[in-house]
Scaffold this active site. Structure first.
Site, PDB file in Angstrom:
ATOM      1  N   SER A  60     -11.709  -3.325  11.355  1.00  0.00           N
ATOM      2  CA  SER A  60     -11.004  -2.472  12.317  1.00  0.00           C
ATOM      3  C   SER A  60      -9.593  -2.191  11.827  1.00  0.00           C
ATOM      4  CB  SER A  60     -10.944  -3.150  13.699  1.00  0.00           C
ATOM      5  OG  SER A  60     -10.188  -4.353  13.632  1.00  0.00           O
ATOM      6  N   ILE A  62      -6.074  -1.143  10.357  1.00  0.00           N
ATOM      7  CA  ILE A  62      -5.587  -0.780   9.029  1.00  0.00           C
ATOM      8  C   ILE A  62      -6.630  -1.094   7.964  1.00  0.00           C
ATOM      9  CG2 ILE A  62      -3.890  -1.403   7.252  1.00  0.00           C
ATOM     10  CD1 ILE A  62      -1.813  -1.674   9.434  1.00  0.00           C
ATOM     11  N   SER A 190       4.378  -7.351   8.117  1.00  0.00           N
ATOM     12  CA  SER A 190       4.806  -6.616   9.301  1.00  0.00           C
ATOM     13  C   SER A 190       6.315  -6.444   9.262  1.00  0.00           C
ATOM     14  CB  SER A 190       4.409  -7.380  10.577  1.00  0.00           C
ATOM     15  OG  SER A 190       4.983  -6.801  11.735  1.00  0.00           O
ATOM     16  N   TYR A 203       3.881 -14.941  16.196  1.00  0.00           N
ATOM     17  CA  TYR A 203       3.512 -13.918  15.212  1.00  0.00           C
ATOM     18  C   TYR A 203       4.640 -13.712  14.217  1.00  0.00           C
ATOM     19  CZ  TYR A 203       2.020  -9.340  13.429  1.00  0.00           C
ATOM     20  OH  TYR A 203       1.649  -8.282  12.626  1.00  0.00           O
ATOM     21  N   LYS A 207       4.543 -14.339  10.088  1.00  0.00           N
ATOM     22  CA  LYS A 207       4.830 -13.252   9.146  1.00  0.00           C
ATOM     23  C   LYS A 207       6.073 -13.547   8.304  1.00  0.00           C
ATOM     24  CE  LYS A 207       1.378 -10.570  10.144  1.00  0.00           C
ATOM     25  NZ  LYS A 207       0.347 -10.245   9.136  1.00  0.00           N
ATOM     26  N   SER A 239      -3.744   1.211  16.479  1.00  0.00           N
ATOM     27  CA  SER A 239      -4.874   0.339  16.169  1.00  0.00           C
ATOM     28  C   SER A 239      -5.151  -0.519  17.390  1.00  0.00           C
ATOM     29  CB  SER A 239      -4.577  -0.546  14.951  1.00  0.00           C
ATOM     30  OG  SER A 239      -3.633  -1.542  15.281  1.00  0.00           O
TER      31      SER A 239
END
Length: 339
Positions: A60, A62, A190, A203, A207, A239
């Site tokens: 799914s 990217i 990201s 998150y 990252k 997305s």
């Protein structure tokens, strides 16, 4: 013409050039090095043909779009994710719309958190195609919850999936690339691996860890100039990453991802990724304004960035609590001012 007039004309030309460049930057959707490569650099259609590309998170978002665009370049594709039926769907569309045959695509189910399976998966790819030219570390999950509402299990899963899983798979593929003295390790990081934002503390941590790891790895591979380590840092992209984001508990995800139309089209993001891969860029920022500007501020003017981020962060939390996309208001405000 006297010298004074000439100097005034030169100054005016310089000012006009500065204004033009400022206007171009306000409409930019990537960092300046990346956009220069898009204009003057090597084309993916020239550089990536006939390569073996392994894409994780290919079911799914990217990863899916990357599979479609790569299939048109004549590469050999390895598609990995946990959901086999979704990988088969992506494979069918690649065969329908791309330039590949059945033998050119390998569907390889993979759970990044099951690090014990990564060595066998790597061997399966090598047995099928004989080499791995590009590893695209795209698999991962996001987060939408305040720190005080988030269990430690959520932070643990984010680190195990986004960071440790990616590191594990890279370590399995790396010996093969070192043996061949060539290859590309492309990690979809990201913008939040550079800046930080509320609702995404875990998150952001995962990252930032990825960025530190791959920047360090790049220095260790300095004696292998044929091995390229690239960090791709997208901003908000259309997305289902928000819909699949972890909430306060590891068993909960966001039920409603809100309106996504204001975000960058996935196809544009992936095209810029391919340009980065074709030109061996070490790090690229792919984002619309105002997030691209904020990223530059974090890199070069962190004091200003802290002040702006604190203001934007309050609005992000308000949006989240009201049930709309956390970042929607920034795009609308910026677009209004730009227009």
């Amino acid at each position: 013409m006297n010298w004074e007039l000439l100097l005034w004309l030169l100054a005016l030309c310089a000012l006009l050039l500065l204004v033009v460049q400022l206007l171009r930057f306000l409409r930019a959707d990537g960092d300046l090095t990346l956009l220069w490569a898009e204009w003057q650099g090597r084309r993916p259609e020239w550089e990536l043909t006939d390569m073996v590309v392994w894409v994780t998170g290919a079911s799914s978002g990217i990863g899916e779009e990357l599979a479609y665009q790569l299939s048109k370049l004549g590469v050999s594709l390895v598609l990995s994710a946990r959901r086999v039926h979704e990988l088969e769907r992506v494979k069918r569309r690649c065969l329908e719309n791309g330039n590949l045959k059945e033998k050119d695509i390998l569907v390889l189910p993979l759970d990044l958190t099951d690090t014990g399976s990564h060595e066998a998966a790597t061997e399966a790819v090598l047995q099928e195609f004989g080499r791995i030219d590009i590893l695209v570390n795209n698999g991962g999950i996001s987060q939408r919850s305040l720190c005080m509402d988030t269990s430690l299990d959520v932070y643990r899963k984010l680190i195990e999936l986004n960071y440790l899983g990616t590191v594990s798979l890279t370590k399995c593929v790396l010996p093969h690339m070192i043996e061949r003295k060539q290859g590309k390790i492309v990690t979809v990081n990201s913008i939040l691996g550079i800046i930080s934002a509320p609702l995404s503390t875990g998150y952001c941590a995962s990252k930032h860890a990825l960025r530190g790891f791959f920047n360090g790895l790049r220095t260790e591979l300095a004696t292998y100039p044929g091995i390229i380590v690239s960090n791709i840092c997208p901003g908000p992209v259309q997305s289902n990453i928000v819909e699949n984001s972890l909430a306060g508990e590891v068993t909960k995800t966001i039920a409603n991802n809100g309106d996504q139309s204001h975000k960058m089209a996935t196809s544009r993001c992936v095209r810029l990724m391919l340009i980065s891969m074709a030109n061996d860029l070490k790090e690229v920022w792919i984002s619309q304004q105002p997030f691209l500007l904020v990223t530059y501020l974090w890199q070069y003017m962190p004091t200003w960035a802290w002040w702006i981020t604190s203001k934007m962060g309050k609005k992000r939390i308000e949006n989240f609590k009201s049930g709309v996309d956390a970042d929607s208001s920034y795009f609308k405000i910026f677009k209004t001012k730009r227009d």
